[in-house]
Design a protein around this motif. Structure first.
Motif, PDB file in Angstrom:
ATOM      1  N   ASN A 163       0.819  -1.215   0.000  1.00  0.00           N
ATOM      2  CA  ASN A 163       0.000   0.000   0.000  1.00  0.00           C
ATOM      3  C   ASN A 163       0.850   1.260   0.000  1.00  0.00           C
ATOM      4  OD1 ASN A 163      -2.660  -1.032  -0.079  1.00  0.00           O
ATOM      5  ND2 ASN A 163      -2.558  -1.554   2.097  1.00  0.00           N
ATOM      6  N   TRP A 164       1.966   1.243   0.740  1.00  0.00           N
ATOM      7  CA  TRP A 164       2.845   2.425   0.734  1.00  0.00           C
ATOM      8  C   TRP A 164       3.299   2.739  -0.685  1.00  0.00           C
ATOM      9  CZ3 TRP A 164       6.538  -0.087   4.835  1.00  0.00           C
ATOM     10  CH2 TRP A 164       5.842  -0.242   6.041  1.00  0.00           C
ATOM     11  N   LYS A 165       3.721   1.714  -1.391  1.00  0.00           N
ATOM     12  CA  LYS A 165       4.209   1.887  -2.767  1.00  0.00           C
ATOM     13  C   LYS A 165       3.109   2.444  -3.661  1.00  0.00           C
ATOM     14  CE  LYS A 165       6.903  -0.800  -6.117  1.00  0.00           C
ATOM     15  NZ  LYS A 165       7.464  -2.158  -6.390  1.00  0.00           N
ATOM     16  N   TRP A 166       1.912   1.924  -3.522  1.00  0.00           N
ATOM     17  CA  TRP A 166       0.763   2.356  -4.330  1.00  0.00           C
ATOM     18  C   TRP A 166       0.396   3.811  -4.022  1.00  0.00           C
ATOM     19  CZ3 TRP A 166      -4.389   3.418  -2.590  1.00  0.00           C
ATOM     20  CH2 TRP A 166      -5.334   3.562  -3.603  1.00  0.00           C
ATOM     21  N   MET A 167       0.361   4.171  -2.737  1.00  0.00           N
ATOM     22  CA  MET A 167       0.002   5.535  -2.350  1.00  0.00           C
ATOM     23  C   MET A 167       1.043   6.547  -2.816  1.00  0.00           C
ATOM     24  SD  MET A 167      -1.715   5.103   1.434  1.00  0.00           S
ATOM     25  CE  MET A 167      -0.403   4.093   2.113  1.00  0.00           C
ATOM     26  N   ILE A 168       2.312   6.201  -2.684  1.00  0.00           N
ATOM     27  CA  ILE A 168       3.377   7.093  -3.145  1.00  0.00           C
ATOM     28  C   ILE A 168       3.209   7.381  -4.628  1.00  0.00           C
ATOM     29  CG2 ILE A 168       5.868   7.216  -3.613  1.00  0.00           C
ATOM     30  CD1 ILE A 168       6.256   5.693  -0.923  1.00  0.00           C
TER      31      ILE A 168
ATOM     32  N   ARG B 192       2.292  11.146  -6.105  1.00  0.00           N
ATOM     33  CA  ARG B 192       3.294  11.791  -6.960  1.00  0.00           C
ATOM     34  C   ARG B 192       2.768  12.068  -8.362  1.00  0.00           C
ATOM     35  NH1 ARG B 192       9.128   8.973  -5.448  1.00  0.00           N
ATOM     36  NH2 ARG B 192       9.555  10.345  -3.671  1.00  0.00           N
ATOM     37  N   ASN B 193       1.828  11.262  -8.832  1.00  0.00           N
ATOM     38  CA  ASN B 193       1.296  11.444 -10.180  1.00  0.00           C
ATOM     39  C   ASN B 193      -0.005  12.239 -10.214  1.00  0.00           C
ATOM     40  OD1 ASN B 193       3.337   9.991 -11.647  1.00  0.00           O
ATOM     41  ND2 ASN B 193       2.475   8.089 -10.865  1.00  0.00           N
ATOM     42  N   ALA B 194      -0.421  12.771  -9.064  1.00  0.00           N
ATOM     43  CA  ALA B 194      -1.699  13.494  -9.007  1.00  0.00           C
ATOM     44  C   ALA B 194      -1.635  14.842  -9.711  1.00  0.00           C
ATOM     45  CB  ALA B 194      -2.129  13.676  -7.559  1.00  0.00           C
ATOM     46  N   GLY B 195      -0.453  15.450  -9.765  1.00  0.00           N
ATOM     47  CA  GLY B 195      -0.321  16.754 -10.412  1.00  0.00           C
ATOM     48  C   GLY B 195      -0.861  17.904  -9.587  1.00  0.00           C
ATOM     49  N   ARG B 196      -1.092  17.672  -8.291  1.00  0.00           N
ATOM     50  CA  ARG B 196      -1.604  18.715  -7.399  1.00  0.00           C
ATOM     51  C   ARG B 196      -1.260  18.330  -5.965  1.00  0.00           C
ATOM     52  NH1 ARG B 196      -7.158  16.774  -5.771  1.00  0.00           N
ATOM     53  NH2 ARG B 196      -7.513  14.857  -6.967  1.00  0.00           N
ATOM     54  N   ARG B 197      -1.404  19.278  -5.055  1.00  0.00           N
ATOM     55  CA  ARG B 197      -1.144  19.012  -3.645  1.00  0.00           C
ATOM     56  C   ARG B 197      -2.282  18.162  -3.085  1.00  0.00           C
ATOM     57  NH1 ARG B 197       2.414  21.542  -0.161  1.00  0.00           N
ATOM     58  NH2 ARG B 197       2.533  20.349   1.792  1.00  0.00           N
ATOM     59  N   ILE B 198      -1.945  17.095  -2.403  1.00  0.00           N
ATOM     60  CA  ILE B 198      -2.936  16.152  -1.899  1.00  0.00           C
ATOM     61  C   ILE B 198      -2.969  16.199  -0.368  1.00  0.00           C
ATOM     62  CG2 ILE B 198      -3.566  13.703  -1.750  1.00  0.00           C
ATOM     63  CD1 ILE B 198      -3.974  14.943  -4.532  1.00  0.00           C
ATOM     64  N   ARG B 199      -4.181  16.292   0.187  1.00  0.00           N
ATOM     65  CA  ARG B 199      -4.382  16.224   1.642  1.00  0.00           C
ATOM     66  C   ARG B 199      -4.880  14.825   1.991  1.00  0.00           C
ATOM     67  NH1 ARG B 199      -8.053  19.844   4.625  1.00  0.00           N
ATOM     68  NH2 ARG B 199      -6.574  19.597   6.338  1.00  0.00           N
ATOM     69  N   VAL B 200      -4.163  14.156   2.898  1.00  0.00           N
ATOM     70  CA  VAL B 200      -4.473  12.778   3.272  1.00  0.00           C
ATOM     71  C   VAL B 200      -4.885  12.716   4.736  1.00  0.00           C
ATOM     72  CG1 VAL B 200      -3.546  10.435   3.515  1.00  0.00           C
ATOM     73  CG2 VAL B 200      -2.829  11.852   1.584  1.00  0.00           C
ATOM     74  N   LEU B 201      -5.941  11.954   5.013  1.00  0.00           N
ATOM     75  CA  LEU B 201      -6.367  11.677   6.385  1.00  0.00           C
ATOM     76  C   LEU B 201      -6.115  10.204   6.664  1.00  0.00           C
ATOM     77  CD1 LEU B 201      -7.793  12.456   9.041  1.00  0.00           C
ATOM     78  CD2 LEU B 201      -9.982  11.980   7.897  1.00  0.00           C
TER      79      LEU B 201
ATOM     80  N   ALA C 166       4.846   7.307   4.453  1.00  0.00           N
ATOM     81  CA  ALA C 166       4.885   7.111   2.998  1.00  0.00           C
ATOM     82  C   ALA C 166       4.231   8.269   2.261  1.00  0.00           C
ATOM     83  CB  ALA C 166       4.196   5.792   2.636  1.00  0.00           C
ATOM     84  N   CYS C 167       3.072   8.724   2.755  1.00  0.00           N
ATOM     85  CA  CYS C 167       2.368   9.824   2.085  1.00  0.00           C
ATOM     86  C   CYS C 167       3.134  11.135   2.217  1.00  0.00           C
ATOM     87  CB  CYS C 167       0.958   9.965   2.666  1.00  0.00           C
ATOM     88  SG  CYS C 167      -0.146   8.592   2.247  1.00  0.00           S
ATOM     89  N   ALA C 168       3.726  11.380   3.388  1.00  0.00           N
ATOM     90  CA  ALA C 168       4.536  12.586   3.557  1.00  0.00           C
ATOM     91  C   ALA C 168       5.748  12.548   2.635  1.00  0.00           C
ATOM     92  CB  ALA C 168       4.974  12.714   5.017  1.00  0.00           C
ATOM     93  N   TYR C 169       6.362  11.394   2.516  1.00  0.00           N
ATOM     94  CA  TYR C 169       7.512  11.220   1.615  1.00  0.00           C
ATOM     95  C   TYR C 169       7.124  11.530   0.172  1.00  0.00           C
ATOM     96  CZ  TYR C 169      10.997   8.664  -1.158  1.00  0.00           C
ATOM     97  OH  TYR C 169      11.942   8.298  -2.087  1.00  0.00           O
ATOM     98  N   ALA C 170       5.894  11.174  -0.218  1.00  0.00           N
ATOM     99  CA  ALA C 170       5.418  11.413  -1.584  1.00  0.00           C
ATOM    100  C   ALA C 170       5.059  12.875  -1.826  1.00  0.00           C
ATOM    101  CB  ALA C 170       4.217  10.523  -1.880  1.00  0.00           C
ATOM    102  N   GLY C 171       4.992  13.690  -0.751  1.00  0.00           N
ATOM    103  CA  GLY C 171       4.707  15.108  -0.913  1.00  0.00           C
ATOM    104  C   GLY C 171       3.333  15.546  -0.461  1.00  0.00           C
TER     105      GLY C 171
ATOM    106  N   PRO D 262     -11.724  13.594  -5.174  1.00  0.00           N
ATOM    107  CA  PRO D 262     -10.874  12.755  -4.326  1.00  0.00           C
ATOM    108  C   PRO D 262      -9.937  11.889  -5.166  1.00  0.00           C
ATOM    109  CG  PRO D 262     -13.101  11.872  -4.406  1.00  0.00           C
ATOM    110  CD  PRO D 262     -13.145  13.193  -5.098  1.00  0.00           C
ATOM    111  N   LEU D 263      -8.808  11.547  -4.573  1.00  0.00           N
ATOM    112  CA  LEU D 263      -7.795  10.757  -5.283  1.00  0.00           C
ATOM    113  C   LEU D 263      -7.927   9.269  -4.980  1.00  0.00           C
ATOM    114  CD1 LEU D 263      -5.246  10.899  -7.090  1.00  0.00           C
ATOM    115  CD2 LEU D 263      -3.899  11.043  -4.974  1.00  0.00           C
ATOM    116  N   PHE D 264      -8.013   8.930  -3.668  1.00  0.00           N
ATOM    117  CA  PHE D 264      -8.181   7.510  -3.323  1.00  0.00           C
ATOM    118  C   PHE D 264      -8.782   7.359  -1.940  1.00  0.00           C
ATOM    119  CE2 PHE D 264      -3.680   8.270  -2.012  1.00  0.00           C
ATOM    120  CZ  PHE D 264      -3.725   7.831  -0.689  1.00  0.00           C
ATOM    121  N   PHE D 265      -9.283   6.152  -1.692  1.00  0.00           N
ATOM    122  CA  PHE D 265      -9.843   5.763  -0.404  1.00  0.00           C
ATOM    123  C   PHE D 265      -9.381   4.330  -0.168  1.00  0.00           C
ATOM    124  CE2 PHE D 265     -12.697   4.713   2.953  1.00  0.00           C
ATOM    125  CZ  PHE D 265     -13.316   5.871   3.404  1.00  0.00           C
ATOM    126  N   LEU D 266      -8.679   4.095   0.939  1.00  0.00           N
ATOM    127  CA  LEU D 266      -8.094   2.782   1.198  1.00  0.00           C
ATOM    128  C   LEU D 266      -8.576   2.245   2.539  1.00  0.00           C
ATOM    129  CD1 LEU D 266      -5.946   0.490   0.779  1.00  0.00           C
ATOM    130  CD2 LEU D 266      -4.297   2.022   1.875  1.00  0.00           C
TER     131      LEU D 266
END
Length: 287
Positions: free
Chosen positions: A102-107, A111-120, A132-137, A228-232
């Motif tokens: 999941n870390w690999k998938w979320m990163i 990174r490919n979203a093209g915008r700033r992403i807020r994750v909860l 992992a999400c912080a590392y991805a930006g 939204p980008l994803f829900f896991l």
């Protein structure tokens, strides 16, 4: 099956007779696992000489015995991410290595979203997904009811050299926090959750996954952004099928946002046998 194949610092060496033999960095642990109902073919020297062995008690719980001296805690890496490992009183080590899939998938998604992403990140434990999400930006909000594991998550973030990233650490009841975010009008582009099978709140509130998961997910969808980008969803609840998660995500996220839903088991490859040890299930919705 999603198997975490690319670990270097972690290895599931062998399994059998209700136990698993694992290497965490250069330390070998022997721990029970209820999924391992096949016999141990040969109790080799590695089994007998594990640095630490967790024994279940017939009255519940259990304890560690140590053959060799090991540090109170030590560090392992997954790529650029680093985590503290520490044997706990409940057989756990503070990290679930199968979650690397999941870390690999979320990163990749962030990174490919093209915008700033807020994750909860809800029921966020020691913060593997948050790191992992912080590392991805991404900007991350990490929520767990346990003060101790939230502190552990903070330490993992700093250990990975990400202490300056925009991560909020919240020690709170997850359900109350989401309700407050709903009232405040806060919005997130992605939500991660690992809900327990059963829980009890500080004021006697009870959580039963089979009764409460769907309405909680519906509440969570109210704090998603318009794009939204994803829900896991991760689950370690015994007997819960990945198809149940597919159905829940189809009826909630799928109806409202369409998108793609992927569900299945997550597991770890076993070096000695070439088999995969199933460790839990996941459900992913993505735009």
């Amino acid at each position: 099956m999603f198997a975490a194949q690319d670990w270097v610092d972690y290895e599931l060496i062998d399994t059998g007779s209700g136990e698993k033999l694992e290497r965490w960095g250069n330390i070998v642990l022997r721990r029970p696992d209820p999924q391992i109902i096949w016999p141990l073919i040969k109790e080799t020297g590695l089994w007998k000489n594990a640095d630490a062995h967790y024994h279940r008690s017939s009255s519940g719980g259990g304890s560690w015995t140590y053959k060799n001296h090991i540090p109170e805690r030590w560090t392992i890496s997954y790529g650029q991410l680093q985590f503290y490992i520490k044997p706990t009183g409940f057989k756990h080590t503070g990290l679930f290595p199968e979650q690397a899939v999941n870390w690999k998938w979320m990163i990749d998604k962030i990174r490919n979203a093209g915008r700033r992403i807020r994750v909860l990140n809800l029921f966020a434990y020691t913060g593997g997904a948050s790191v992992a999400c912080a590392y991805a930006g991404a900007e991350v909000c990490h929520v767990d009811a346990s003060k101790g594991v939230v502190q552990w998550a903070k330490e993992n973030l700093h250990l990975s050299g990400l202490g300056n990233r925009p991560v909020r650490f919240i020690t709170d009841d997850v359900f109350k926090f989401v309700q407050r975010e709903q009232r405040r009008g806060s919005k997130y582009d992605a939500i991660i959750m690992d809900p327990p099978s059963y829980g009890r709140g500080p004021n006697g509130e009870t959580w039963k996954l089979e009764h409460d998961l769907y309405p909680f997910i519906e509440t969570c969808t109210s704090i998603l952004t318009d794009q939204p980008l994803f829900f896991l969803i991760n689950s370690y609840t015994t007997g819960l099928s990945a198809t149940v998660l597919r159905n829940i995500l189809t009826l909630s996220l799928g109806r409202q946002y369409r998108g793609t839903i992927t569900c299945g088991e997550i597991g770890l490859p076993i070096t000695a046998s070439g088999l995969i040890l199933p460790c839990g299930i996941l459900g992913r919705w993505e735009a």
